[in-house]
Design a protein around this motif. Structure first.
Motif, PDB file in Angstrom:
ATOM      1  N   GLY A  78      -1.095 -33.063  52.133  1.00 12.97           N
ATOM      2  CA  GLY A  78      -0.094 -33.610  51.166  1.00 12.97           C
ATOM      3  C   GLY A  78       0.971 -32.528  50.950  1.00 12.97           C
ATOM      4  O   GLY A  78       1.843 -32.693  50.247  1.00 12.97           O
ATOM      5  N   ARG A  79       0.791 -31.363  51.621  1.00 12.25           N
ATOM      6  CA  ARG A  79       1.821 -30.130  51.410  1.00 12.25           C
ATOM      7  C   ARG A  79       2.575 -30.431  52.666  1.00 12.25           C
ATOM      8  O   ARG A  79       2.137 -29.896  53.852  1.00 12.25           O
ATOM      9  CB  ARG A  79       1.141 -29.002  51.345  1.00 12.25           C
ATOM     10  CG  ARG A  79       0.457 -28.799  49.969  1.00 12.25           C
ATOM     11  CD  ARG A  79      -0.068 -27.518  49.615  1.00 12.25           C
ATOM     12  NE  ARG A  79       0.623 -26.442  50.299  1.00 12.25           N
ATOM     13  CZ  ARG A  79       1.641 -25.445  49.365  1.00 12.25           C
ATOM     14  NH1 ARG A  79       1.719 -25.549  48.155  1.00 12.25           N
ATOM     15  NH2 ARG A  79       2.166 -24.637  49.913  1.00 12.25           N
ATOM     16  N   PHE A  80       3.613 -31.048  52.685  1.00 14.91           N
ATOM     17  CA  PHE A  80       4.128 -31.134  54.043  1.00 14.91           C
ATOM     18  C   PHE A  80       5.957 -30.819  53.880  1.00 14.91           C
ATOM     19  O   PHE A  80       6.632 -31.371  53.015  1.00 14.91           O
ATOM     20  CB  PHE A  80       4.205 -32.774  54.429  1.00 14.91           C
ATOM     21  CG  PHE A  80       4.575 -32.954  56.119  1.00 14.91           C
ATOM     22  CD1 PHE A  80       3.453 -32.463  57.003  1.00 14.91           C
ATOM     23  CD2 PHE A  80       5.598 -33.327  56.186  1.00 14.91           C
ATOM     24  CE1 PHE A  80       4.000 -32.760  58.227  1.00 14.91           C
ATOM     25  CE2 PHE A  80       6.028 -33.449  57.878  1.00 14.91           C
ATOM     26  CZ  PHE A  80       5.146 -33.131  58.593  1.00 14.91           C
ATOM     27  N   ASP A  81       6.210 -30.205  54.752  1.00 18.33           N
ATOM     28  CA  ASP A  81       7.927 -29.477  54.523  1.00 18.33           C
ATOM     29  C   ASP A  81       8.549 -30.478  55.666  1.00 18.33           C
ATOM     30  O   ASP A  81       8.577 -30.178  56.921  1.00 18.33           O
ATOM     31  CB  ASP A  81       7.838 -28.101  54.836  1.00 18.33           C
ATOM     32  CG  ASP A  81       9.071 -27.216  54.751  1.00 18.33           C
ATOM     33  OD1 ASP A  81      10.343 -28.154  54.576  1.00 18.33           O
ATOM     34  OD2 ASP A  81       9.239 -26.274  54.765  1.00 18.33           O
ATOM     35  N   ILE A 113      13.997 -38.965  57.463  1.00 20.68           N
ATOM     36  CA  ILE A 113      12.813 -38.236  57.538  1.00 20.68           C
ATOM     37  C   ILE A 113      11.518 -38.554  56.662  1.00 20.68           C
ATOM     38  O   ILE A 113      11.885 -38.651  55.213  1.00 20.68           O
ATOM     39  CB  ILE A 113      13.031 -36.724  57.388  1.00 20.68           C
ATOM     40  CG1 ILE A 113      14.230 -36.288  58.376  1.00 20.68           C
ATOM     41  CG2 ILE A 113      11.702 -35.835  58.025  1.00 20.68           C
ATOM     42  CD1 ILE A 113      14.505 -36.942  59.682  1.00 20.68           C
ATOM     43  N   ARG A 114      10.548 -38.950  56.922  1.00 18.65           N
ATOM     44  CA  ARG A 114       9.583 -39.584  55.913  1.00 18.65           C
ATOM     45  C   ARG A 114       8.088 -38.955  56.219  1.00 18.65           C
ATOM     46  O   ARG A 114       7.941 -38.304  57.710  1.00 18.65           O
ATOM     47  CB  ARG A 114       9.325 -40.860  56.131  1.00 18.65           C
ATOM     48  CG  ARG A 114      10.706 -41.801  55.682  1.00 18.65           C
ATOM     49  CD  ARG A 114      10.611 -43.107  55.845  1.00 18.65           C
ATOM     50  NE  ARG A 114       9.200 -43.707  55.221  1.00 18.65           N
ATOM     51  CZ  ARG A 114       8.679 -44.685  55.664  1.00 18.65           C
ATOM     52  NH1 ARG A 114       9.225 -45.794  56.578  1.00 18.65           N
ATOM     53  NH2 ARG A 114       7.492 -45.091  55.124  1.00 18.65           N
ATOM     54  N   TRP A 115       7.326 -38.942  55.400  1.00 20.43           N
ATOM     55  CA  TRP A 115       5.948 -38.452  55.501  1.00 20.43           C
ATOM     56  C   TRP A 115       4.961 -39.574  54.923  1.00 20.43           C
ATOM     57  O   TRP A 115       5.279 -40.165  53.847  1.00 20.43           O
ATOM     58  CB  TRP A 115       5.493 -37.088  54.726  1.00 20.43           C
ATOM     59  CG  TRP A 115       4.204 -36.842  54.600  1.00 20.43           C
ATOM     60  CD1 TRP A 115       3.290 -36.146  55.482  1.00 20.43           C
ATOM     61  CD2 TRP A 115       3.633 -36.991  53.401  1.00 20.43           C
ATOM     62  NE1 TRP A 115       2.345 -36.040  55.176  1.00 20.43           N
ATOM     63  CE2 TRP A 115       2.063 -36.501  53.998  1.00 20.43           C
ATOM     64  CE3 TRP A 115       3.662 -37.737  52.308  1.00 20.43           C
ATOM     65  CZ2 TRP A 115       1.272 -36.733  52.932  1.00 20.43           C
ATOM     66  CZ3 TRP A 115       2.387 -37.570  51.322  1.00 20.43           C
ATOM     67  CH2 TRP A 115       1.599 -37.269  51.860  1.00 20.43           C
ATOM     68  N   GLU A 116       4.009 -39.754  55.764  1.00 25.02           N
ATOM     69  CA  GLU A 116       2.871 -40.602  55.195  1.00 25.02           C
ATOM     70  C   GLU A 116       1.596 -39.774  55.109  1.00 25.02           C
ATOM     71  O   GLU A 116       1.379 -39.266  56.204  1.00 25.02           O
ATOM     72  CB  GLU A 116       2.752 -41.885  55.989  1.00 25.02           C
ATOM     73  CG  GLU A 116       4.006 -42.696  55.828  1.00 25.02           C
ATOM     74  CD  GLU A 116       4.049 -44.043  56.630  1.00 25.02           C
ATOM     75  OE1 GLU A 116       2.895 -44.163  57.244  1.00 25.02           O
ATOM     76  OE2 GLU A 116       4.973 -45.064  56.420  1.00 25.02           O
TER      77      GLU A 116
END
Length: 133
Positions: A78-81, A113-116
């Motif tokens: 959940g900690r994503f840069d 730019i995305r995070w899942e």
């Protein structure tokens, strides 16, 4: 009919998935302390793997003059840069040139730019051709 053939083509899309996150040595926040040769080899491999995915996709035609590149990083953390993640993908983005995109400069590409959250670590890459202005 004379004219620019591109104006009559629908916008094209490349949709590929890199089945891993870039190695630690490619990430600016993790790269210190590693020998430069390790980082170099990791970037060369990342670049080559993108070229393989493009070939497996069967990409044809001229490169896109303008494109939107969407990078979706999937991982359990959940900690994503995200800005660090974009930097880690530099070699992969360079692997899109010149077959898929003409160049990756600011006048030719935009980024999403995305995070899942996912149990699987991977990077989903979508390159969408944008209209030429």
């Amino acid at each position: 009919m004379i004219g620019d053939w591109r104006q009559h083509m629908p916008n094209r899309t490349l949709d590929i998935t890199l089945p891993y996150l870039p190695p630690d040595v490619c990430w600016p926040n993790h790269s210190s302390g590693h020998h430069w040769g390790l980082a170099y080899q990791a970037r060369i491999q990342l670049h080559a793997n993108i070229e393989i995915l493009i070939a497996e996709h069967g990409w044809e035609g001229p490169p896109m003059n303008k494109a939107l590149i969407t990078l979706t990083f999937r991982c359990p953390s959940g900690r994503f840069d995200l800005d660090n993640a974009l930097s880690a993908m530099k070699a992969a983005i360079d692997g899109l040139k010149p077959r898929v995109i003409v160049d990756d400069n600011a006048t030719r590409v935009a980024y999403n730019i995305r995070w899942e959250r996912s149990k699987v670590e991977e990077v989903h890459i979508i390159v969408q051709e944008e209209d030429n202005d």
